[in-house]
Design a protein around this motif. Structure first.
Motif, PDB file in Angstrom:
ATOM      1  N   ILE A   1       0.845  -1.198   0.000  1.00 33.47           N
ATOM      2  CA  ILE A   1       0.000   0.000   0.000  1.00 33.47           C
ATOM      3  C   ILE A   1       0.882   1.251   0.000  1.00 33.47           C
ATOM      4  N   ALA A   2       1.943   1.243   0.828  1.00 29.01           N
ATOM      5  CA  ALA A   2       2.824   2.417   0.904  1.00 29.01           C
ATOM      6  C   ALA A   2       3.444   2.700  -0.465  1.00 29.01           C
ATOM      7  N   GLU A   3       3.876   1.661  -1.164  1.00 31.96           N
ATOM      8  CA  GLU A   3       4.486   1.887  -2.483  1.00 31.96           C
ATOM      9  C   GLU A   3       3.442   2.388  -3.487  1.00 31.96           C
ATOM     10  N   LEU A   4       2.216   1.893  -3.377  1.00 28.21           N
ATOM     11  CA  LEU A   4       1.168   2.358  -4.298  1.00 28.21           C
ATOM     12  C   LEU A   4       0.813   3.821  -4.033  1.00 28.21           C
ATOM     13  N   VAL A   5       0.850   4.206  -2.754  1.00 28.89           N
ATOM     14  CA  VAL A   5       0.593   5.616  -2.425  1.00 28.89           C
ATOM     15  C   VAL A   5       1.716   6.475  -3.013  1.00 28.89           C
ATOM     16  N   ASN A   6       2.947   5.992  -2.896  1.00 31.72           N
ATOM     17  CA  ASN A   6       4.090   6.777  -3.365  1.00 31.72           C
ATOM     18  C   ASN A   6       4.259   6.735  -4.885  1.00 31.72           C
ATOM     19  N   HIS A   7       3.543   5.822  -5.551  1.00 30.70           N
ATOM     20  CA  HIS A   7       3.642   5.716  -7.016  1.00 30.70           C
ATOM     21  C   HIS A   7       2.238   5.747  -7.613  1.00 30.70           C
ATOM     22  N   PRO A   8       1.631   6.952  -7.668  1.00 27.99           N
ATOM     23  CA  PRO A   8       0.249   7.040  -8.157  1.00 27.99           C
ATOM     24  C   PRO A   8       0.081   6.518  -9.587  1.00 27.99           C
ATOM     25  N   ASP A   9       1.146   6.630 -10.408  1.00 28.96           N
ATOM     26  CA  ASP A   9       1.047   6.127 -11.786  1.00 28.96           C
ATOM     27  C   ASP A   9       0.857   4.606 -11.787  1.00 28.96           C
ATOM     28  N   ILE A  10       1.576   3.930 -10.902  1.00 33.56           N
ATOM     29  CA  ILE A  10       1.465   2.456 -10.820  1.00 33.56           C
ATOM     30  C   ILE A  10       0.081   2.084 -10.272  1.00 33.56           C
ATOM     31  N   GLN A  11      -0.373   2.878  -9.292  1.00 36.95           N
ATOM     32  CA  GLN A  11      -1.702   2.634  -8.717  1.00 36.95           C
ATOM     33  C   GLN A  11      -2.782   2.761  -9.801  1.00 36.95           C
TER      34      GLN A  11
ATOM     35  N   ARG B   1       9.467  -1.079  -9.317  1.00 40.01           N
ATOM     36  CA  ARG B   1       9.086  -1.146 -10.729  1.00 40.01           C
ATOM     37  C   ARG B   1       8.478  -2.519 -11.023  1.00 40.01           C
ATOM     38  N   PRO B   2       7.146  -2.653 -10.790  1.00 42.04           N
ATOM     39  CA  PRO B   2       6.504  -3.960 -10.998  1.00 42.04           C
ATOM     40  C   PRO B   2       6.691  -4.485 -12.417  1.00 42.04           C
ATOM     41  N   GLU B   3       6.895  -3.572 -13.370  1.00 46.13           N
ATOM     42  CA  GLU B   3       7.043  -3.972 -14.778  1.00 46.13           C
ATOM     43  C   GLU B   3       8.137  -5.020 -14.959  1.00 46.13           C
ATOM     44  N   ARG B   4       9.141  -5.007 -14.046  1.00 45.49           N
ATOM     45  CA  ARG B   4      10.228  -5.981 -14.220  1.00 45.49           C
ATOM     46  C   ARG B   4       9.660  -7.415 -14.209  1.00 45.49           C
ATOM     47  N   PHE B   5       8.563  -7.616 -13.427  1.00 45.13           N
ATOM     48  CA  PHE B   5       8.014  -8.975 -13.329  1.00 45.13           C
ATOM     49  C   PHE B   5       7.074  -9.328 -14.492  1.00 45.13           C
TER      50      PHE B   5
END
Ligand code: HEM
Length: 353
Positions: A178-188, A276-280
């Protein structure tokens, strides 16, 4: 214990739905901040206690829940304290640990009594009165006791073990994600778009959907990689002398595996410090959480790897999926992002408002 994932998923989905409903029902003027731990911690206890005892806590004020959480918290605190570590690594200093060990013993006794009196005995009574409708985890463990395969101490140790390993670990995994999604609104936003496209706007994610949501899976993997909930795994011991990478490891050594470093070593990962979730879905698309690649071992690997992986992954998928689909996750008012020491507070608004 046979824990069929599908058998229990309705319970986890109902728990996640009630977190969403509670947050939606909050008065945003009076309570502009959601302390997410306050919502997700009881949810995680309920997820695990439904499986183990076919039981849930009505609220975080339930006195039994309060006592359980307090004693589990004390145990966790003791296991992470400085005393725990120095006694294990410098045995000659152990005599100085008497006070600490006495506290450990007292907490262990109180927890054991609580598990026995409030959960195991009550379940035994329900089963003997034929009031239990469906078999749950502890019934299988008690059957093994009846057959003489386990004794009472073993039964309580299994309950203790699941309390220590299953609840907070998954909660930490959720909080960091959740913390990473808050800090990365584009990924969210990208994740919400995937949920909308695959499920349809407003259609709530259920466990079987996770297989059709590759970006959600990638977000969860990336979070477990960067914020490995059990970074050194559980200590292992080699029974026989071994040689590894030119080093001699004497028999009966305590072996700690730095799973966090394996997953964050820049020699083996492209810019590992980036979320960077895209790596997966790109260069690391074949890497799974089950230990098929020794660079990524959030649940360990082999015989002693985490047996809860089949529960933790769907719980993470359902919870993160539902939160992102129903809310826009934002930092607390006055902050531009979540600093890592306060990862359990965030603010929500309905998406696209
Ligand atoms: C994100 C959530 C979780 C993570 C990251 C995690 C991670 C781990 C790790 C790293 C180990 C040690 C593996 C090793 O040393 O090789 C472990 C052991 C264990 N986990 Fe999990 N776990 C999670 C959730 C769960 C859940 C939900 C349960 C059960 C309800 C569970 C039950 C256990 C048990 C019983 C062990 C001890 C296994 C043994 O000693 O053989 N875990 N877990």
């Amino acid at each position: 214990m046979r824990c069929s994932t599908h058998r229990h998923r309705a319970g986890w989905e109902a728990e996640a739905a009630s977190v969403v409903d509670e947050v939606k029902a909050m008065n945003k003027e009076e309570e502009p901040i959601v302390v997410i731990r306050k919502r997700l911690q009881p949810m995680m206890y309920n997820n695990v206690y439904r499986i183990l005892f076919d039981q849930r806590f009505e609220s975080d004020e339930d006195p039994l829940f309060v006592e359980l959480k307090m004693l589990n918290g004390e145990r966790s605190h003791l296991a992470q304290s400085f005393e725990y570590n120095y006694g294990d690594f410098i045995p000659v200093l152990r005599p100085f640990l008497r006070g600490y060990l006495n506290i450990c013993r007292r907490v262990a006794e109180r927890r054991s009594r609580l598990f026995k009196d409030q959960f195991v005995q009550i379940r035994k009574k329900l089963v003997s009165m034929e009031e239990a409708t469906e078999k749950c985890g502890i019934d299988h463990i008690l059957e093994a006791q009846l057959k003489g395969e386990l004794n009472e101490e073993n039964v309580l140790c299994i309950v203790e073990n699941i309390n220590s390993t299953g609840i907070e670990t998954t909660l930490w995994g959720m909080e960091w994600c959740i913390a990473e999604l808050v800090n990365h609104p584009d990924i969210q936003t990208k994740l919400r778009l995937e949920l909308d496209m695959v499920l349809g706007p407003g259609v709530q994610i259920t466990e079987p959907d996770i297989a059709r949501l590759p970006y959600l899976q990638a977000v969860i993997k990336e979070s477990l990689r960067l914020w490995t909930p059990v970074p050194l795994l559980v200590p292992h011991m080699n029974l026989e002398h071994a040689k590894l990478g030119g080093f001699d490891i004497p028999a009966e050594s305590k072996v700690l595996v730095n799973a966090w470093w394996l997953a964050n070593n820049p020699d083996h990962w492209k810019k590992p410090e980036e979320f960077r979730p895209e790596r997966f879905v790109k260069e690391e698309a074949g890497v799974e959480v089950n230990g098929n690649d020794y660079r990524f071992l959030p649940f360990g690997v082999g015989r002693r790897s985490c047996p809860g992986i089949l529960l933790a992954m769907p719980m993470l998928g359902i919870t993160i999926g539902r939160l992102v689909h129903n809310f826009e996750l934002l930092p607390p008012p006055g902050h531009s992002n979540i600093v890592h020491s306060s990862a359990s507070t965030f603010r929500t608004t309905p998406p696209f408002s």
